[in-house]
Design an enzyme around this catalytic site. Sequence first.
Site, PDB file in Angstrom:
ATOM      1  N   CYS A  68     -25.341 -11.658  -4.760  1.00 37.01           N
ATOM      2  CA  CYS A  68     -24.095 -11.347  -4.059  1.00 37.01           C
ATOM      3  C   CYS A  68     -23.037 -11.106  -5.125  1.00 37.01           C
ATOM      4  O   CYS A  68     -23.264 -11.315  -6.305  1.00 37.01           O
ATOM      5  CB  CYS A  68     -23.679 -12.521  -3.194  1.00 37.01           C
ATOM      6  SG  CYS A  68     -24.962 -13.080  -2.074  1.00 37.01           S
ATOM      7  N   LYS A 111     -28.316  -3.617  -5.882  1.00 36.04           N
ATOM      8  CA  LYS A 111     -28.526  -2.975  -7.173  1.00 36.04           C
ATOM      9  C   LYS A 111     -29.079  -3.955  -8.213  1.00 36.04           C
ATOM     10  O   LYS A 111     -29.875  -3.574  -9.058  1.00 36.04           O
ATOM     11  CB  LYS A 111     -27.194  -2.416  -7.678  1.00 36.04           C
ATOM     12  CG  LYS A 111     -27.283  -1.658  -9.000  1.00 36.04           C
ATOM     13  CD  LYS A 111     -28.116  -0.429  -8.882  1.00 36.04           C
ATOM     14  CE  LYS A 111     -28.268   0.310 -10.194  1.00 36.04           C
ATOM     15  NZ  LYS A 111     -29.277   1.381 -10.091  1.00 36.04           N
TER      16      LYS A 111
HETATM   17  C1  AGP Z   1     -34.987   0.950  -8.508  1.00 37.24           C
HETATM   18  O1  AGP Z   1     -34.600   2.144  -7.847  1.00 37.24           O
HETATM   19  C2  AGP Z   1     -34.673  -0.273  -7.710  1.00 37.24           C
HETATM   20  N1  AGP Z   1     -33.320  -0.300  -7.302  1.00 37.24           N
HETATM   21  C3  AGP Z   1     -35.154  -1.556  -8.326  1.00 37.24           C
HETATM   22  O2  AGP Z   1     -36.568  -1.480  -8.343  1.00 37.24           O
HETATM   23  C4  AGP Z   1     -34.687  -1.875  -9.770  1.00 37.24           C
HETATM   24  O3  AGP Z   1     -35.285  -0.969 -10.682  1.00 37.24           O
HETATM   25  C5  AGP Z   1     -35.151  -3.295 -10.115  1.00 37.24           C
HETATM   26  O4  AGP Z   1     -34.533  -4.192  -9.228  1.00 37.24           O
HETATM   27  C6  AGP Z   1     -34.831  -3.702 -11.563  1.00 37.24           C
HETATM   28  O5  AGP Z   1     -33.441  -3.727 -11.756  1.00 37.24           O
HETATM   29  P1  AGP Z   1     -32.907  -3.880 -13.262  1.00 37.24           P
HETATM   30  O6  AGP Z   1     -33.366  -2.655 -14.017  1.00 37.24           O
HETATM   31  O7  AGP Z   1     -31.422  -3.969 -13.142  1.00 37.24           O
HETATM   32  O8  AGP Z   1     -33.520  -5.128 -13.845  1.00 37.24           O
END
Ligand code: AGP
Length: 588
Positions: A2, A583
């Site tokens: 969050c 994200k």
């Molecule tokens: C990718 O499109 C996704 N939003 C998700 O798989 C992301 O790549 C994953 O959560 C890793 O995030 P990070 O690169 O910030 O560690």
Amino acid sequence: MCGIVGVVCKENCCDYIFKGLRRVQYRGYDSVGICQKAGESIQIDKTKGLIDKLIEKTKPLKGAQVAMGHTRWATHGEVNEENAHPIAGKNQQWVIVHNGIIENYSSLISQLQKEGEIAKTQTDSEAIALLLSLNNFEDPIKNMLWAKRQLKGSYAFCAVKKQDKNCLYAAKYKSPLYAYCNGEIAMVASDPICFPQGDYYKLEDGQMCKVSDGKIVFYDNDGNIIYPSKQKYKKISSDCDKDGYQHYMLKEIYQTPEALARLAKNFLNTNFDKLKKVKFNKVKLIGCGSAYHSCLIGAEYFKKYLKTDAEAAYASEFRYSSEIINSKTLCIFVSQSGETADTIAAAEKAIKKHAKIVVLTNVLHSTLASLGQFVFPISAGSEIAVASTKAYSCQVAGLYLLVMALKGERSFYQSVRNVAQLSKTLEKFFINMSDFAQDIYQKNKIYFIGKGCDYITALEAALKLKEISYINCWAMPAGELKHGTLSLIERNTPVIVISTNKSVDDKVMNSALEAKSRGAKLYLISYNPPQENQLENFAFCLSLPKCCQPLKSILAIIPMQLLSYNVSILKGLNPDMPRNLAKSVTVE
Ligand code: AGP
């Protein structure tokens, strides 16, 4: 995960909170809320859904000089207004907003029930508000110290005490928390992107702070006052706006060329001498989601160009696996946000096993970056859309440059030229995928196939499409279709074929035609155009422009990103904020 924001200022508290919440809504956007405090009067407004809905329903509280806000990605308790933050303890004695997971919340809640503190939500976070209200010591810092000592798990929380003066309190453990003070306003937030320009503080695990009018006092885990140094402010690029694009995702796809050019330049100005001295006999590349897919490609680079044993691992698996890790293992952690809980935990495990730690990240002030012995920025610029696009391409290119830097000077300089050349090629290569999208957007299942690195591109393409279209998408090695999945092929089931490696083109085509003979509708993304007589097998054919072999994965993923974006739009969805996702997944 969050996003939390808190402010103490003379006026317009809501504006700081709403602006800050917009900037951290990438961390979750199931529901959103704000608490305003003017003397002893407290006003809480919250709603399921996005921030505009909250702004509409919130009236500024007259005289409010304290406010805190929260944008939620649900971990405990369904997505509804009641479980939205801020959450109040008994009689609103204390109100909190929290990011993280309180792992022992159910035992705490049952203990608290016995003391008459009745939980009203299904959330784990409410335990914090009830603990704070339970004792209600005269000194709020004592309350904070006592309450946080009862907590297990991760937290970054802000709290206000009803009978207190105009100030707020915050505590941090395993979830990011930053603080800012310029004499007029004082703030805390999950990300310094919420603050006005200027140096800021990064709280470490166990630390707390008291935010009052134009002042912040910091405390260590035992409640002693400490004086942390400030983090140098780095200009936040204008990437926080859409610059005329309908969505951040489309903008960020189109920013890939400039990001790659920036990456190449930054790597060219990087000194790798210290890393070259590291002795290792095995490489583990660790990440989640798209970052994991870039690790899979990175492992291929290590094996092919350095003849080194290399393997990719999901961070969420690595942290609990019985991997053989020691001082001769080079562990490379890849993360756009640098705040992914699983990747951080995996890095902490590798550190305990004395591995050499390399971090590739897009956020240099992130928790993961602070764990790296060697940290390399992927220079993608802010990536706001939940679906990773330019950051993924920069992760792949960054791993390529890193491997070539270790291979030797000539290889490295050639690799920099290759990335710079790819950047130029991409500037001219943005194709229209709307017809392709039109053909598949109403399907309920879609398959992607490829061999070697094309299979990895298929994995990333499937993730991209499923996460923003909600269509059931799967990727598999082309040769695997006949070992089971063919049974799912029905008339016109889309099978998207990715083939950039001439040496296996025919094999991939064979697999594709096996699917076609069972009714599949084929779509081709290829580097070498198929023979004339094969063209009629495909409903859509895209030939990729010229590019060096190791970077074809980046070339091939761009049309897949654009395809996913177009499908999402055709389905009337918001590609920037897909349901159930966020994200940066800062909880396990
Ligand atoms: C990718 O499109 C996704 N939003 C998700 O798989 C992301 O790549 C994953 O959560 C890793 O995030 P990070 O690169 O910030 O560690």
